[in-house]
Design a protein around this motif. Structure first.
Motif, mmCIF file in Angstrom:
data_model
loop_
_atom_site.group_PDB
_atom_site.id
_atom_site.type_symbol
_atom_site.label_atom_id
_atom_site.label_comp_id
_atom_site.label_asym_id
_atom_site.label_seq_id
_atom_site.Cartn_x
_atom_site.Cartn_y
_atom_site.Cartn_z
ATOM 1 N N TRP A 61 0.968 -1.329 0.046
ATOM 2 C CA TRP A 61 0.142 0.052 -0.013
ATOM 3 C C TRP A 61 0.811 1.148 0.117
ATOM 4 O O TRP A 61 0.493 2.076 -0.589
ATOM 5 C CB TRP A 61 -0.838 0.008 1.143
ATOM 6 C CG TRP A 61 -2.099 -0.976 0.846
ATOM 7 C CD1 TRP A 61 -2.464 -2.086 1.230
ATOM 8 C CD2 TRP A 61 -3.294 -0.562 0.076
ATOM 9 N NE1 TRP A 61 -3.317 -2.801 1.097
ATOM 10 C CE2 TRP A 61 -4.051 -1.905 -0.006
ATOM 11 C CE3 TRP A 61 -3.717 0.404 -0.809
ATOM 12 C CZ2 TRP A 61 -5.095 -2.200 -0.697
ATOM 13 C CZ3 TRP A 61 -4.742 0.137 -1.514
ATOM 14 C CH2 TRP A 61 -5.418 -1.000 -1.472
ATOM 15 N N ARG A 110 2.145 1.492 -3.698
ATOM 16 C CA ARG A 110 0.878 2.025 -4.373
ATOM 17 C C ARG A 110 0.724 3.500 -4.138
ATOM 18 O O ARG A 110 0.523 4.491 -5.157
ATOM 19 C CB ARG A 110 -0.349 1.254 -4.008
ATOM 20 C CG ARG A 110 -0.467 -0.049 -4.574
ATOM 21 C CD ARG A 110 -1.807 -0.777 -4.102
ATOM 22 N NE ARG A 110 -1.615 -2.223 -4.696
ATOM 23 C CZ ARG A 110 -2.533 -3.160 -4.210
ATOM 24 N NH1 ARG A 110 -3.504 -2.828 -3.589
ATOM 25 N NH2 ARG A 110 -2.590 -4.181 -5.029
ATOM 26 N N SER A 111 0.601 4.043 -3.020
ATOM 27 C CA SER A 111 0.580 5.656 -2.725
ATOM 28 C C SER A 111 1.720 6.290 -3.241
ATOM 29 O O SER A 111 1.449 7.271 -3.587
ATOM 30 C CB SER A 111 0.451 5.706 -1.220
ATOM 31 O OG SER A 111 -0.462 4.990 -0.430
ATOM 32 N N SER A 144 -5.444 2.476 -10.427
ATOM 33 C CA SER A 144 -4.682 3.568 -10.173
ATOM 34 C C SER A 144 -4.248 4.021 -11.641
ATOM 35 O O SER A 144 -4.132 5.379 -11.917
ATOM 36 C CB SER A 144 -3.470 3.161 -9.271
ATOM 37 O OG SER A 144 -3.986 2.975 -8.135
#
Length: 179
Positions: A10, A13-14, A63
């Motif tokens: 995560w 991904r951020s 995303s």
């Protein structure tokens, strides 16, 4: 076997979203008052493809679609065309990532270059079919050549600065699934 904690996925991904938004912001900055005679390389495509080849779990399709669609709107391109093509390209590279894991880097580079070339010519084809004005072919080819030439630098930055590496054979995620 090495495990990838879910928090790391995560965070990465951020980081991808933050890096993409930073690239968009820097591209929108008014650094010159006269029009440019060349197009800058497409760093969004290069980073997306580098991360999709090396760690597909860091760049989920939602995303990628959202970021490139946002770029389409902000860069005043036909909305959704390049976003859809890059999503298809990223998913193609994601499907090949396991097979390319054991291949030399040159094979990865040529695979990504082939996908980039296909995307650019598919975009030109769709623009021609729907009679949408397209940028000069020479400028688009210069941008494509610069993006392909810059891809090794993007991979090096991703590898050394962001620690985005190819998964090792036999590596599993936190749930025990093979990467």
């Amino acid at each position: 076997m090495a495990e990838q904690p879910p928090a790391r996925v995560w965070v990465m991904r951020s980081l991808y979203i933050g890096l993409s938004l930073s690239i968009i912001f820097l591209h929108l900055l008014p650094l010159a008052t006269s029009p440019s005679r060349w197009f800058a390389p497409d760093l969004l495509m290069a980073f997306t493809f580098a991360w999709a080849m090396r760690r597909p779990e860091y760049v989920p399709v939602i995303s990628v679609g959202f970021i490139i669609l946002l770029a389409d709107f902000l860069f005043q391109r036909p909305p959704g065309l390049l976003a859809g093509l890059i999503v298809v390209g990223a998913e193609t590279l994601r499907a090949r990532s396991v097979a390319n894991r054991d291949m030399p880097y040159l094979v990865e580079w040529m695979s990504v270059a082939g996908v980039m070339i296909t995307i650019i010519f598919a975009e030109r084809l769709f623009l021609a079919i729907f009679f949408v004005p397209a940028p000069s072919l020479s400028l688009v080819l210069i941008q494509l050549a610069m993006t392909i030439a810059l891809y090794p630098l993007v991979v090096m930055i991703s590898h050394f600065l962001f620690n985005v590496r190819r998964s090792a054979p036999g590596e599993v995620d936190a749930l025990g699934h093979k990467l």
